[in-house]
Design an enzyme around this catalytic site. Structure first.
Site, mmCIF file in Angstrom:
data_model
loop_
_atom_site.group_PDB
_atom_site.id
_atom_site.type_symbol
_atom_site.label_atom_id
_atom_site.label_comp_id
_atom_site.label_asym_id
_atom_site.label_seq_id
_atom_site.Cartn_x
_atom_site.Cartn_y
_atom_site.Cartn_z
ATOM 1 N N TYR A 3 0.813 -1.217 0.000
ATOM 2 C CA TYR A 3 0.000 0.000 0.000
ATOM 3 C C TYR A 3 0.844 1.264 0.000
ATOM 4 O O TYR A 3 0.300 2.362 -0.026
ATOM 5 C CB TYR A 3 -0.906 0.036 1.239
ATOM 6 C CG TYR A 3 -2.122 -0.820 1.100
ATOM 7 C CD1 TYR A 3 -2.003 -2.201 1.034
ATOM 8 C CD2 TYR A 3 -3.386 -0.258 1.056
ATOM 9 C CE1 TYR A 3 -3.105 -2.997 0.912
ATOM 10 C CE2 TYR A 3 -4.501 -1.062 0.934
ATOM 11 C CZ TYR A 3 -4.358 -2.422 0.859
ATOM 12 O OH TYR A 3 -5.457 -3.203 0.742
ATOM 13 N N LYS A 27 3.715 -14.063 5.802
ATOM 14 C CA LYS A 27 3.999 -15.183 4.901
ATOM 15 C C LYS A 27 5.520 -15.317 4.793
ATOM 16 O O LYS A 27 6.107 -15.200 3.700
ATOM 17 C CB LYS A 27 3.340 -14.890 3.538
ATOM 18 C CG LYS A 27 3.404 -16.020 2.548
ATOM 19 C CD LYS A 27 2.393 -17.107 2.804
ATOM 20 C CE LYS A 27 2.514 -18.232 1.801
ATOM 21 N NZ LYS A 27 1.826 -19.457 2.206
ATOM 22 N N ASP A 73 -2.196 -17.842 5.048
ATOM 23 C CA ASP A 73 -3.141 -18.798 4.464
ATOM 24 C C ASP A 73 -3.738 -19.688 5.549
ATOM 25 O O ASP A 73 -4.954 -19.892 5.620
ATOM 26 C CB ASP A 73 -2.473 -19.634 3.351
ATOM 27 C CG ASP A 73 -1.060 -20.062 3.709
ATOM 28 O OD1 ASP A 73 -0.492 -19.551 4.696
ATOM 29 O OD2 ASP A 73 -0.511 -20.927 3.001
ATOM 30 N N ASP A 79 -6.007 -6.009 5.402
ATOM 31 C CA ASP A 79 -7.165 -5.582 4.621
ATOM 32 C C ASP A 79 -8.064 -6.790 4.350
ATOM 33 O O ASP A 79 -9.282 -6.753 4.535
ATOM 34 C CB ASP A 79 -6.655 -4.984 3.302
ATOM 35 C CG ASP A 79 -7.757 -4.313 2.526
ATOM 36 O OD1 ASP A 79 -8.801 -4.014 3.131
ATOM 37 O OD2 ASP A 79 -7.591 -4.091 1.319
#
Ligand code: NAD
Length: 390
Positions: free
Chosen positions: A124, A195, A255, A279
């Site tokens: 972002y 991640k 995930d 988000d």
């Protein structure tokens, strides 16, 4: 007496703002509202968010706001992103809690978690390079020269690039916020989400730093191996509260986190994550507890705190006294907590919970059938909440 900026917003904003103000005033907390009319019409007329609005928020340090429309394709940036950047509101806080009477697929799970999202870094940051541009081609060439491992192996003129910066200082700031929040709100755990198995230099850094912050806060590690070789963050240690092991530090990959939240959300408490993952997770979490109508939020920073619902201006319902004011009223509850009015905050939340549980004085979206003629309007639901507090 607290002085607080009240931004009206546009679309259905002014209606839910009025409903929220009524409910906050009914708690008995004395607030001198600094009302700032600001919605898309005013922004379009003045060409920007008026300086007086920003100055009011900076002066009062606390604001509550109705949603503001972002016109598509008219060259306006999202006002919400602008306010976050202008006021350095680096932490987005989204509590997700099940209330009895709100229909969801997860009615039997007892969800009560708080998502804390870093608001300034990550994909972002807006550092992007368009495909076909000469500079992008040059950049790809340079990246491929420098890259010791994998390279970009698609064509220089057909590939776009978005940059993901993650810094120690940005991660420290949000981890510090999350642990401080957990201690002050008597939360049991902080789960750090990213991640790191794929992005070692950004998400790997994120885990290094959230572990160091966890140690500085005296958190208990869910697995001992997570603490191996970790030193407490030198910028935090000794300066922050000691949780004495009452807060557990956990880690999940994004995930796996998504699956766990759908399967056993009750195991999670505070979740701290980066901008993009945050988000996505915040919508997932809102979905767990009944959707946009009941999802409150806050953007908090060094200069100010801005409280607002997760949903937008729902313009098609403008002026109809129809939409659900709950999300902004619960944002008002967060604001009362933030300014130290904890008793009033608890009273307001209980009144909202009671009205929803009774299911009588609620808006159309909370009825089993959306065309239910017994649904009440925005103001009537707020008035029912006020009556509960009397
Ligand atoms: P939206 O959240 O305004 O509305 C989507 C749909 O959700 C509505 O049509 C309605 O059916 C439902 N809904 C939303 N809020 C509700 C409520 N309180 N009660 C009952 N139903 C509700 O999303 P959108 O249509 O994508 O966005 C409209 C505008 O709002 C856009 O310009 C967008 O940029 C802006 N927006 C502003 C904010 C903000 O100010 N923080 C946040 C999100 C979107």
């Amino acid at each position: 007496m607290h002085k607080i900026t009240l931004i009206t917003g546009d679309g259905t904003g002014p209606e839910i703002v009025e409903a929220t103000r009524k409910c906050i005033d009914a708690t008995g907390v004395k607030i001198d509202w600094d009302v700032q009319e600001c919605g898309i019409e005013i922004i379009e007329a003045e060409g920007k968010v008026p300086d007086r609005v920003i100055e009011s928020i900076k002066a009062n340090k606390v604001a509550i706001k109705g949603p503001i429309t972002t016109p598509i394709g008219k060259g306006f940036r999202s006002v919400n992103v602008y306010l976050r950047q202008e006021l350095n509101l680096y932490a987005c806080v989204r509590p997700c809690k099940s209330y009895k009477g709100v229909r969801t697929y997860f009615e039997d799970s007892n969800v009560d978690l708080v998502l804390i999202r870093e608001n300034t870094e990550d994909l972002y940051a807006g550092v992007e390079f368009q495909s076909g541009d000469d500079k992008t081609a040059q950049l790809i060439k340079t990246i491929n020269e420098f890259a010791s491992g994998k390279k970009i192996n698609t064509r220089e003129d057909t590939t776009g690039v978005s940059i993901k910066p993650i810094s120690y200082e940005g991660t420290r700031r949000i981890a510090d916020f999350a642990f401080d929040y957990a201690i002050k709100n008597e939360r049991k755990s902080v789960t750090s989400v990213c991640k790191a198995n794929i992005m070692k230099f950004t998400d790997g850094l994120w885990y290094d730093e959230t572990r160091a912050a966890a140690l500085a806060y005296g958190a208990k590690f869910e697995w001992d191996e997570l603490a191996e070789g970790v030193k407490p963050d030198p910028e935090l240690v000794g300066k922050v509260a000691d949780s004495n092991g009452n807060v557990t530090y956990m880690e999940r990959l994004i995930d796996n986190m998504c699956m766990q939240l759908v399967q056993k959300p009750e195991l999670y408490d505070v979740i701290v994550t980066q901008n993009l993952y945050g988000d996505i997770l915040s919508d997932l979490c809102a979905g767990l507890v009944g959707g946009l109508g009941v999802a409150p939020g806050a953007n908090i920073g060094t200069e100010a705190a801005l409280f607002e619902a997760t949903h937008g201006s729902a313009p098609k319902y403008k002026g109809q006294n129809k939409v659900n004011p709950t999300a902004l009223i619960l944002s008002g509850k967060m604001m009362l907590d933030y300014i130290g009015e904890r008793e009033a905050a608890a009273k307001l939340e209980q009144a909202v919970a009671d009205v929803i549980a009774e299911g009588k004085d609620v808006t159309y979206d909370m009825k089993p059938n959306r065309n239910d003629p017994t649904a009440v309007g925005t103001q009537e639901m707020a008035e029912a909440i006020c009556r509960k507090m009397q």
